[in-house]
Scaffold this active site. Structure first.
Site, short mmCIF file in Angstrom:
data_model
loop_
_atom_site.label_atom_id
_atom_site.label_comp_id
_atom_site.label_asym_id
_atom_site.label_seq_id
_atom_site.Cartn_x
_atom_site.Cartn_y
_atom_site.Cartn_z
N LYS A 51 -26.03 -53.26 84.36
CA LYS A 51 -27.15 -53.31 83.72
C LYS A 51 -27.02 -53.47 82.56
O LYS A 51 -26.45 -52.38 81.92
CB LYS A 51 -27.23 -51.89 83.81
CG LYS A 51 -28.97 -51.06 83.37
CD LYS A 51 -29.56 -49.66 82.83
CE LYS A 51 -30.43 -49.79 82.07
NZ LYS A 51 -30.96 -50.51 81.14
N GLY A 72 -21.58 -47.97 73.89
CA GLY A 72 -23.33 -47.38 74.16
C GLY A 72 -23.08 -45.84 73.68
O GLY A 72 -22.42 -45.70 72.98
N SER A 73 -24.02 -45.61 73.87
CA SER A 73 -23.93 -43.92 72.84
C SER A 73 -22.87 -42.63 73.51
O SER A 73 -22.40 -42.68 74.41
CB SER A 73 -25.65 -43.05 73.25
OG SER A 73 -26.05 -42.55 73.93
N VAL A 115 -24.35 -40.45 76.35
CA VAL A 115 -24.58 -41.62 77.71
C VAL A 115 -23.54 -41.13 78.41
O VAL A 115 -23.11 -41.16 79.17
CB VAL A 115 -25.40 -42.42 77.60
CG1 VAL A 115 -25.17 -43.50 78.52
CG2 VAL A 115 -26.65 -41.35 77.11
N GLU A 118 -16.48 -47.46 74.80
CA GLU A 118 -16.89 -47.21 73.72
C GLU A 118 -18.48 -47.15 72.91
O GLU A 118 -19.16 -47.74 73.55
CB GLU A 118 -16.48 -48.87 72.83
CG GLU A 118 -16.04 -49.16 71.41
CD GLU A 118 -17.38 -49.08 70.68
OE1 GLU A 118 -18.12 -48.36 70.37
OE2 GLU A 118 -18.20 -49.97 70.95
N CYS A 141 -21.61 -49.95 65.61
CA CYS A 141 -20.94 -49.00 65.48
C CYS A 141 -20.10 -48.71 64.93
O CYS A 141 -19.40 -47.54 64.97
CB CYS A 141 -20.53 -48.56 66.88
SG CYS A 141 -19.65 -50.00 67.94
N GLU A 156 -23.71 -39.50 63.24
CA GLU A 156 -24.39 -41.32 63.28
C GLU A 156 -25.68 -41.39 63.69
O GLU A 156 -26.50 -41.12 64.60
CB GLU A 156 -23.62 -41.96 65.04
CG GLU A 156 -24.41 -43.32 64.89
CD GLU A 156 -23.34 -43.79 65.74
OE1 GLU A 156 -22.97 -44.99 66.04
OE2 GLU A 156 -23.30 -43.02 67.76
#
Length: 543
Positions: free
Chosen positions: A212, A265-266, A269, A293, A327, A425
C-alpha cells in the site's frame, strides 16, 4: 536448476548526475517533466498482474500547483484487499522455489532500467507529485533506489553464504527460507526509493507482498511498477492496492497468513499497527515480523570550537532541503552563545538568497509541502510562535497556499529548550534553535538526549576532538545515525545503514544485510554420514 556458486556484480553506488545547464540529463528530465505534466494518468491497482479499476477514484495533483490534475487512482474495497492477499499466497510457492540467482537478476535488471531508460521519467514523476527539486529527486528516485536494488542483491548473497561449521562426520547447513505467509508493505510519500525498497527487499528474499503506497506518492509509484514489470517480476509477487488505510490494514491484519509488516511512516500509526498485531497474535500462523522506521526530532549540536559556515550549511541543508520533509531532517539546533551572532547573520543571509517555487525551475531551492493538511499544521505552529513569549521568528514565517502549498524556510529561536517545536516532529521547513551558554556544553548534551522521544539522526559540529568524543558517547542512544561535522541527512546505501530506535522505529537498518535478514526464516539442516545404530553411550559400560 542451475549448478554453481554464482558471484553477483559488485555493488557500487550510482553516481549523482549534475543537471548543469545544457547537460543532456537536464534536457531529458525537463522533456519528461513537461510531457507528464500535460498528460493525465488513470492509475489502476495491480492484483495478480491484472489492472483493477473500481470506478471509485480520487485525483492526483502537484503540491506546487494543487489545481493542476495529473491523474486519478482507483480505490479498493475489502474484496480487493482480500483478492490481493489471496493472489500473493497463490504466487508464493512458485516464487519461493525460484532459484535465488533468478530473483537477483530481476532486481539487478530493475536497477539498470532506472539508471538508463527510466531515469528521466522516475525523476520527473517525483518532481511533479512530491515537489522535489531535481537534485532531491536524483539522489532519491534514481541513485538511492538503484543502490538499494544493487546492494540488496549483494547483501542477499552474503547472507546465504553465512554458514555454520561442519566436521568430517556431520554436514551442517543453514537455509534462509522466506517467511510463511505474506508481507505487508506500507510506504511513505517522501522517498520514491523507500516506496520501492520496502516491498522489493522482502520480495528479493522470496516473499510475496501486499503493497500500500502513500496516496501522495502514487504518481512515481506507477513508474516503479512499470520498471518491475519490464524487469520480469512475475505477476502476484507484489500486489498493489490503494485506498482507506484503516480498511486495508484491518483486512490484512485479520489474515491468518499475515507474516510481517515493512513500514515507514508516522510513529502513532506504527504504534497502532503494533497494538493491532498484538491483539491478533493468537490468530496468526507465525509470529509476524514487525519492521518500522518512523519519526524523528533530529538535532544539530554545535561546540564553541565549531566552524560557523559549516554549522550554517548543515542547518540550511539539513533543515530545508525537500522542505524539511525527511524523517532525518534537522529540526532542532543547539548553538553556543559565542557563535550565535555570526551563525544568525550567515543563516539569514543564506535564506535571503534562496528562491521558492516550482521544481521545474532549477534555480529554486525550496518548493511546496506535500498537501493542505501538512500546510495547515505547519502554519498553526508558525502562528503560535508569533504570539508566544518564549520564541522569536528570526527568519521566514511567511506562507501562501493560493497556488501551491508554499511555506518559507522558518527559523525560530527559543529561550525554552523544551518548547513545543523542540520536542514535536513538524515535518516541514521549520527549525528551532536554542542558544546555550558556552560553559554548559556537557549539560547541553544531556538536554539533547533527554528532550525528544525520538532517536533517529543527529549531528555534532566541533573542531575539538575531545568534545567530539564526549558528544559521541553522551548521545549514543538518541541517534541511530550520528554525523560528525555534517548535516544529519543523506544516508547512502552501503555506507550509512539507516534507522533509529526509541520512538523512531525498530532500527533494522535499511540499506544493509540487517534489514534483509528480517525477511528470512533460517532453517538448520544437520546431515550425519555414519548414523549410530545403538543407543548405548560408552559411559554405560561401567560395572
Amino acid at each position: 536448476m542451475l549448478k554453481g556458486f554464482f558471484n553477483v556484480p559488485k555493488a557500487v553506488n550510482e553516481p549523482v548526475k549534475s543537471y548543469a545547464p545544457n547537460s543532456p540529463e537536464k534536457t531529458a528530465v525537463l522533456a519528461a517533466y513537461r510531457k507528464m505534466w500535460n498528460e493525465t494518468i488513470d492509475l489502476p491497482m495491480y492484483i495478480g498482474g491484472k489492472e483493477i479499476r473500481t470506478g471509485n477514484t480520487k485525483t492526483l495533483s502537484a503540491p506546487h500547483d494543487h489545481k493542476h490534475i495529473v491523474g486519478k487512482y482507483h480505490l479498493a474495497d475489502k474484496s480487493h484487499v482480500e483478492a490481493a492477499i489471496q493472489n500473493a499466497l497463490d504466487s508464493k510457492e512458485q516464487w519461493a522455489n525460484l532459484a535465488w540467482e533468478q530473483r537477483a537478476a530481476i532486481f539487478l535488471k530493475a536497477a539498470e532500467l532506472i539508471a538508463g531508460p527510466y531515469r528521466a521519467r522516475i525523476n520527473a514523476s517525483t518532481m511533479i507529485a512530491q515537489s522535489k527539486t531535481i537534485f532531491q529527486a536524483e539522489i532519491d528516485a534514481s541513485c538511492e533506489l538503484i543502490d538499494f536494488l544493487r546492494f540488496n542483491v549483494q547483501f542477499m548473497t552474503q547472507i546465504y553464504a553465512d554458514q555454520p561449521q561442519s566436521d568430517s562426520g556431520v554436514w551442517n547447513r543453514l537455509e534462509y527460507r522466506p517467511l510463511e505467509g505474506f508481507v505487508y508493505a506500507i510506504t511513505p510519500f517522501n522517498f520514491t526509493a523507500i516506496a520501492a525498497n520496502l516491498p522489493a527487499s522482502a520480495a528479493m528474499m522470496g516473499n510475496v507482498v501486499v503493497w500500500k503506497p502513500s496516496d501522495s506518492q502514487l504518481f512515481s509509484a506507477k513508474i516503479i511498477l512499470d520498471v518491475f514489470k519490464e524487469a520480469g517480476l512475475p505477476d502476484g509477487v507484489i500486489n498493489v492496492i490503494y485506498g482507506d488505510p484503516q480498511l486495508i490494514s484491518d483486512t490484512v491484519f485479520a489474515s491468518r497468513d499475515f507474516a510481517g509488516v515493512h513500514f515507514t511512516g508516522s510513529t502513532q500509526v506504527f504504534k497502532d499497527i503494533w497494538k493491532t498485531i498484538g491483539s491478533n497474535i493468537h490468530h496468526y500462523k507465525t509470529y509476524p515480523r514487525i519492521v518500522g522506521e518512523t519519526g524523528g526530532k533530529d538535532f544539530i549540536v554545535a561546540h564553541p570550537s565549531a566552524n560557523v559556515k559549516q554549522i550554517v550549511t548543515g542547518v540550511v541543508r539539513g533543515a530545508f532541503e525537500f522542505q524539511g520533509q525527511k524523517c532525518s531532517a534537522a529540526s532542532r539546533a543547539y548553538i553556543p552563545q559565542s557563535l550565535w551572532p555570526a551563525v544568525q547573520e550567515q543563516l539569514i543571509s543564506d535564506l535571503k538568497s534562496m528562491k521558492m517555487g516550482s521544481p521545474e525551475d532549477f534555480s529554486n531551492f525550496i518548493t511546496a509541502v506535500i498537501h493542505e493538511g501538512s500546510f495547515d499544521k505547519l502554519v498553526s505552529y508558525i502562528e503560535r510562535a508569533k504570539t508566544d513569549s518564549e520564541v522569536q521568528i528570526v527568519a521566514g514565517g511567511g506562507y501562501d497556499k493560493s497556488v501551491g502549498y508554499f511555506i518559507e524556510p522558518t527559523v525560530l529561536v527559543t529561550t525554552n529548550p523544551k518548547y513545543v517545536t523542540m520536542e514535536t516532529e513538524l515535518f516541514g521547513p521549520v527549525v528551532t534553535i536554542y542558544v546555550y551558554e558556552d560553559a554548559q556544553w556537557a549539560e547541553t548534551l544531556q538536554l539533547v538526549d533527554q528532550t525528544s522521544e525520538y532517536a533517529l539522526t543527529g549531528a555534532v559540529f566541533s573542531q575539538d576532538r575531545y568534545a567530539i568524543a564526549q558528544a559521541t558517547e553522551a548521545l549514543k542512544n538518541c541517534a541511530g545515525n550520528f554525523y560528525i561535522n555534517d548535516k544529519p541527512t543523506g544516508a547512502v546505501v552501503g555506507m550509512q545503514p539507516f534507522g533509529g530506535a526509541r520512538a523512531s522505529g525498530t532500527n533494522d537498518k535499511a540499506g544493509s544485510a540487517l534489514n534483509l535478514l528480517r525477511w528470512a526464516s533460517p532453517r538448520t539442516i544437520k546431515e550425519t554420514f555414519v548414523t549410530p545404530e545403538d543407543y548405548r553411550y560408552p559411559f554405560l559400560g561401567e560395572k
